[in-house]
Design an enzyme around this catalytic site. Structure first.
Site, short mmCIF file in Angstrom:
data_model
loop_
_atom_site.label_atom_id
_atom_site.label_comp_id
_atom_site.label_asym_id
_atom_site.label_seq_id
_atom_site.Cartn_x
_atom_site.Cartn_y
_atom_site.Cartn_z
N LYS A 76 -6.17 -0.50 6.40
CA LYS A 76 -7.29 -1.42 6.52
C LYS A 76 -8.55 -0.64 6.89
O LYS A 76 -8.49 0.35 7.63
CB LYS A 76 -7.03 -2.49 7.59
N ASP A 107 0.83 -1.22 0.00
CA ASP A 107 0.00 0.00 0.00
C ASP A 107 0.86 1.26 0.00
O ASP A 107 0.66 2.17 -0.81
CB ASP A 107 -0.91 0.02 1.24
N ASP A 154 0.20 -0.52 5.90
CA ASP A 154 -0.94 -1.24 5.34
C ASP A 154 -2.21 -0.60 5.86
O ASP A 154 -2.45 -0.56 7.07
CB ASP A 154 -0.86 -2.72 5.75
#
Length: 340
Positions: free
Chosen positions: A261, A246, A259
């Site tokens: 989420k 990412d 990352d």
């Protein structure tokens, strides 16, 4: 019973008994046979009690324990004591030997000792963005999905069946589609923020699907700087797997694989993110062994943003924690390779 006792007493003195019956039965003497019959009935032997045949001495302690039992006085000690009386003493076993920590058969370091880092990085300020190519190499996501633990598989299936009951097959498919779309829009909005170093566009801020996620992540975005990669493919040249990271940037001064989420439920601790730490560790190892990246990473960050706009939870992974999850990732990778 009192009358019978009285008759029994009179039977011991016949002269008194004769006087007693003489007046009422003067015209017709009542035979003594009647009294004898009554006496015989009274002295009839009691029925045999089956409990009297039990070996009372053998079960004396058990009977004493049961009859003296009180609910209010029940403790762990009394329970064990009663079990000991009922079932006998427990067999003593040695405590189980703690299973040794598994180590990968082929160990590759998280930090690449052979990678040369240039003294001066690229002059371009734009983050690296390498498109993901289709190859025969398995992806990090695929490996983790096919080596999921039975416990996680059970809870995932139970959640799936629950959602199907609530939404139906078609409704559940639409729900998953919307979740995927929201994730894509959220990542696109973050990318636009990092590339322009400005806030998201008005259209993105007003988009109901992601406006909550953006508000949720605002306090984390303030601590991120020097973005080096965005939505970029990474490949581990030695272990032969790939993935799409990412973001790679500094979080509070430390270079991290980040990352992003999205979630509708709070995930306040790292363990609530399931296999996400292994995914981050896998990306870190891939970057460090990928020649397309002229830097190495030793930290990770998982940011969980919420749809209702509540503050996101940033889960920082220091070098020691990343090394622990790297070893776990190598084991999952070996398991996948053995199966395939």
């Amino acid at each position: 019973l009192v009358r019978m006792n009285f008759l029994q007493l009179l039977s011991r003195r016949p002269e008194k008994l004769e006087m007693l019956f003489q007046i009422p039965f003067c015209q017709k003497q009542f035979p003594y046979m009647c009294l004898a019959t009554s006496t015989c009935l009274y002295s009839k032997k009691k029925k045999v009690n089956s409990y009297e045949q039990v070996d009372q001495e053998k079960y004396k302690n058990l009977v004493s324990s049961v009859t003296s039992y009180k609910t209010s006085a029940q403790t762990a000690e009394t329970i064990f004591e009663e079990d000991n009386l009922l079932c006998g003493p427990l067999d003593k076993h040695r405590p189980p030997v703690k299973a040794e920590t598994k180590t990968p058969k082929t160990w590759v370091p998280l930090i690449n000792p052979n990678k040369r880092i240039p003294l001066l990085n690229s002059d371009s300020n734009l983050p690296i963005k390498i498109a993901l190519q289709k190859t025969k190499m398995p992806s990090v996501t695929r490996i983790l999905q096919q080596t999921i633990s039975p416990q996680q598989a059970f809870y995932l299936e139970r959640w799936k069946q629950k959602m199907i009951l609530e939404l139906g097959e078609e409704g559940f498919a639409e729900y998953k589609k919307n979740l995927f779309l929201q994730g894509e829009l959220f990542h696109a909005a973050l990318e636009s923020i990092f590339l322009s170093e400005e806030m998201a566009t008005k259209e993105q801020r007003d988009d109901v699907a992601i406006s909550g996620y953006l508000s949720s992540a605002q306090h984390v975005l303030k601590d991120i700087s020097e973005v080096k990669a965005l939505e970029s493919a990474v490949q581990h040249e030695t272990l032969q797997y790939l993935g799409l990271v990412d973001c790679v940037a500094k979080y509070r001064g430390q270079l991290c694989v980040i990352d992003w989420k999205t979630s509708e439920k709070p995930k306040p601790s790292l363990k609530n993110t399931f296999d996400n730490p292994l995914q981050v560790a896998a990306y870190i190892g891939a970057i460090n062994h990928d020649a397309n990246y002229d830097f190495q990473v030793s930290c990770g960050l998982i940011v969980v943003a919420y749809k209702n706009g509540s503050p996101a939870h940033p889960h920082f992974m220091d070098p020691n924690l990343c090394s622990q999850y790297w070893n776990k990732w190598l084991l999952r990778l070996e398991e996948y390779m053995d199966r395939n």
